[in-house]
Design an enzyme around this catalytic site. Structure first.
Site, PDB file in Angstrom:
ATOM      1  N   HIS A  91       0.434  21.627  28.889  1.00 22.96           N
ATOM      2  CA  HIS A  91       0.808  21.454  27.484  1.00 22.96           C
ATOM      3  C   HIS A  91       0.103  20.234  26.922  1.00 22.96           C
ATOM      4  O   HIS A  91       0.001  19.196  27.571  1.00 22.96           O
ATOM      5  CB  HIS A  91       2.316  21.269  27.314  1.00 22.96           C
ATOM      6  CG  HIS A  91       2.702  21.024  25.888  1.00 22.96           C
ATOM      7  ND1 HIS A  91       2.836  22.042  24.969  1.00 22.96           N
ATOM      8  CD2 HIS A  91       2.924  19.865  25.207  1.00 22.96           C
ATOM      9  CE1 HIS A  91       3.145  21.534  23.791  1.00 22.96           C
ATOM     10  NE2 HIS A  91       3.212  20.221  23.906  1.00 22.96           N
ATOM     11  N   ASP A 170      15.687  25.930  19.726  1.00 25.35           N
ATOM     12  CA  ASP A 170      14.618  24.976  19.404  1.00 25.35           C
ATOM     13  C   ASP A 170      13.958  25.331  18.079  1.00 25.35           C
ATOM     14  O   ASP A 170      13.675  24.447  17.258  1.00 25.35           O
ATOM     15  CB  ASP A 170      13.567  24.967  20.519  1.00 25.35           C
ATOM     16  CG  ASP A 170      12.337  24.167  20.121  1.00 25.35           C
ATOM     17  OD1 ASP A 170      12.469  22.948  19.916  1.00 25.35           O
ATOM     18  OD2 ASP A 170      11.257  24.772  19.971  1.00 25.35           O
ATOM     19  N   ARG A 177      14.698  19.682  11.656  1.00 29.25           N
ATOM     20  CA  ARG A 177      14.072  18.368  11.888  1.00 29.25           C
ATOM     21  C   ARG A 177      12.941  18.125  10.896  1.00 29.25           C
ATOM     22  O   ARG A 177      12.749  17.016  10.401  1.00 29.25           O
ATOM     23  CB  ARG A 177      13.511  18.297  13.318  1.00 29.25           C
ATOM     24  CG  ARG A 177      14.557  18.114  14.401  1.00 29.25           C
ATOM     25  CD  ARG A 177      13.981  18.395  15.766  1.00 29.25           C
ATOM     26  NE  ARG A 177      12.875  17.500  16.095  1.00 29.25           N
ATOM     27  CZ  ARG A 177      11.952  17.756  17.022  1.00 29.25           C
ATOM     28  NH1 ARG A 177      11.993  18.908  17.695  1.00 29.25           N
ATOM     29  NH2 ARG A 177      10.999  16.889  17.260  1.00 29.25           N
ATOM     30  N   SER A 192      12.191  19.876  22.882  1.00 26.29           N
ATOM     31  CA  SER A 192      11.476  20.958  22.213  1.00 26.29           C
ATOM     32  C   SER A 192      10.316  21.464  23.067  1.00 26.29           C
ATOM     33  O   SER A 192      10.146  22.669  23.265  1.00 26.29           O
ATOM     34  CB  SER A 192      10.961  20.486  20.851  1.00 26.29           C
ATOM     35  OG  SER A 192      10.227  21.499  20.207  1.00 26.29           O
ATOM     36  N   LYS A 196      10.496  25.091  26.101  1.00 27.60           N
ATOM     37  CA  LYS A 196       9.625  26.280  26.000  1.00 27.60           C
ATOM     38  C   LYS A 196       8.820  26.480  27.274  1.00 27.60           C
ATOM     39  O   LYS A 196       8.565  27.612  27.689  1.00 27.60           O
ATOM     40  CB  LYS A 196       8.712  26.142  24.776  1.00 27.60           C
ATOM     41  CG  LYS A 196       9.470  26.201  23.454  1.00 27.60           C
ATOM     42  CD  LYS A 196       8.553  26.345  22.272  1.00 27.60           C
ATOM     43  CE  LYS A 196       7.831  25.065  21.923  1.00 27.60           C
ATOM     44  NZ  LYS A 196       8.719  24.090  21.251  1.00 27.60           N
TER      45      LYS A 196
END
Length: 451
Positions: A91, A170, A177, A192, A196
């Site tokens: 990520h 999320d 948010r 968050s 995932k």
């Protein structure tokens, strides 16, 4: 361990408890997430809770529990039992010219690991991995779970979009948010992102946390806190992980723009790409394979990854992935053929314009954010989800920091469909900083490694 305190009996009590800086029980966090998912908690109440978290923070245990509950708020991906120990992913917190995933996924697949890479689209200044791939005619990012399993079995990697059934809590909290100025809270960012990835049911994960002008977190200290927070959360959830803090002051590689970045990915897989893109890919992959227990050392894993690119094994995996995800076989073969130029096979802009250096010297810096904003204004990005984008437009850097340049020499090429506006020209010119004294080229983008 969760503190033993009486649970509040209502959402207002729950909000007040966090507002007053107290730790939430695991059961209370579970109730909060259930309230978000079911709709029993109103949007004003969700916003109030998020603001309370923003102001008072979350302990490591609270972050891990929130992450786990967000993961469990929807469906998770399930794989054959024999793959349990070989599922890995990467990520990135988002950057400018960041096409690392497109190189790394097929390179990792040559090791025999499985890479179920769930990615996103671009918004604001950051380009999305899915947008880059959709610049390839026919590429399908909307895969069913059955298709995911089939492609992992055949190729070892896929890159696809998140389904609406994954981490719905999320998705809802992020939307709130975004309109309540609570996006940049370390614990909420961690939950968050990691929720995932945890929903993919992977064994190992590498995190690329960027800092600098083109990063979400420009301050290195805050970026380091996020890296450590995500790493701690992964470990608490049983995911083997490492995190790299990487420089995002100037664009990664030479190309910024969807089709242009695909071209650069193919060139990198053909051993003709920019060194900074290749080296960052190798650094991330080496750390991932070592963290996951697939190599005795980072150095050994890095050498094997580099070899998989040099001997074109990674290129073959990339080509196979294209075919499995909807690209015509002939087109995929031609795109990956070292003797053919992929440019003519992808969307092309109508015009190009070069800009010249205003003085002699050495390139000190090419500001990543200025370049990103210019590319966005060309039409390569979107301001709202679902907006169309132009795959063909973008920017090519003809020189990088450290290069010596002469006044009047071209340093950048802009690919555009419409005449360049004054605002775009100003951004491009502003991005270039030239020094009168020699500038040392960056040897690596990796600033720190967290394990």
């Amino acid at each position: 361990m969760s503190p033993t305190v009486r649970m509040p009996t209502s959402f207002p009590d729950l909000i007040a408890k966090k507002r007053d800086g107290k730790e939430l029980l695991d059961e209370e966090i579970q109730e909060f997430v259930k309230g978000v998912t079911s709709g029993s908690m109103s949007e004003p109440q969700i916003g109030a809770m998020l603001m309370a978290i923003y102001c008072k923070g979350l302990k490591e245990r609270e972050v891990a529990t929130l992450t786990l509950e967000m993961k469990n708020s929807g469906e998770t991906l399930h794989w054959p039992n024999e793959w349990t120990d070989v599922l890995v992913d990467k990520h990135s917190t988002g950057g400018v010219g960041d096409k690392v995933s497109l190189v790394l996924a097929p390179a990792l697949a040559t090791f025999g690991v499985k890479v179920p890479m769930i990615s996103g689209r671009g918004l604001a200044h950051t380009g999305g991995t899915l947008d880059k791939l959709e610049a390839i005619p026919g590429f399908n990012v909307s895969l069913s779970h059955k298709e995911m399993v089939k492609i992992l079995a055949q190729v070892g990697c896929f890159i696809a979009g998140q389904t609406s059934d994954i981490c719905p809590a999320d998705r809802k909290t992020y939307a709130i948010r975004d309109v309540t100025a609570t996006v940049d809270q370390i614990g909420l960012i961690t939950a968050s992102i990691v929720s995932k990835k945890a929903a993919e049911n992977i064994k190992a994960l590498v995190l690329d946390v960027k800092t600098g002008s083109g990063a979400f977190l420009k301050n290195e200290t805050e970026a380091a806190k996020l890296a450590q927070s995500m790493l701690s959360c992964c470990h608490r959830l049983g995911i083997k992980a490492s995190a790299l803090l990487t420089d995002m002051d100037d664009p990664i590689g030479n190309m910024v723009g969807n089709a242009l970045e695909v071209i650069e990915v193919i060139r990198c897989l053909q051993c003709q790409g920019p060194a900074d893109l290749l080296n960052l890919t190798i650094s991330l992959g080496g750390q991932l394979l070592h963290a996951g227990g697939f190599s005795d050392s980072v150095e050994e894993a890095s050498k094997k990854l580099r070899k998989s690119i040099e001997n074109k094994e990674a290129l073959s995996k990339f080509c196979a992935m294209l075919k499995c995800q909807g690209v015509d076989a002939t087109l995929a073969d031609n795109l990956c053929d070292p003797d053919l130029d992929p440019t003519a096979l992808l969307p092309q802009a109508k015009s190009t314009t070069c800009f010249q250096c205003h003085q002699n010297g050495y390139i000190q810096r090419i500001d990543a954010m200025d370049i990103a904003v210019a590319v966005h204004m060309l039409g390569a990005g979107r301001n709202l989800p679902g907006e169309p984008i132009n795959w063909a437009v973008g920017i090519e850097l003809l020189h990088k920091p450290g290069d010596q340049v002469l006044k009047g020499q071209n340093w950048i090429k802009v690919y555009h469909d419409q005449p360049l506006s004054d605002k775009i020209e100003i951004k491009i010119k502003k991005s270039l900083e030239i020094s009168q004294t020699p500038v040392q080229p960056k040897k690596t983008r990796v600033l720190r490694v967290f394990t």
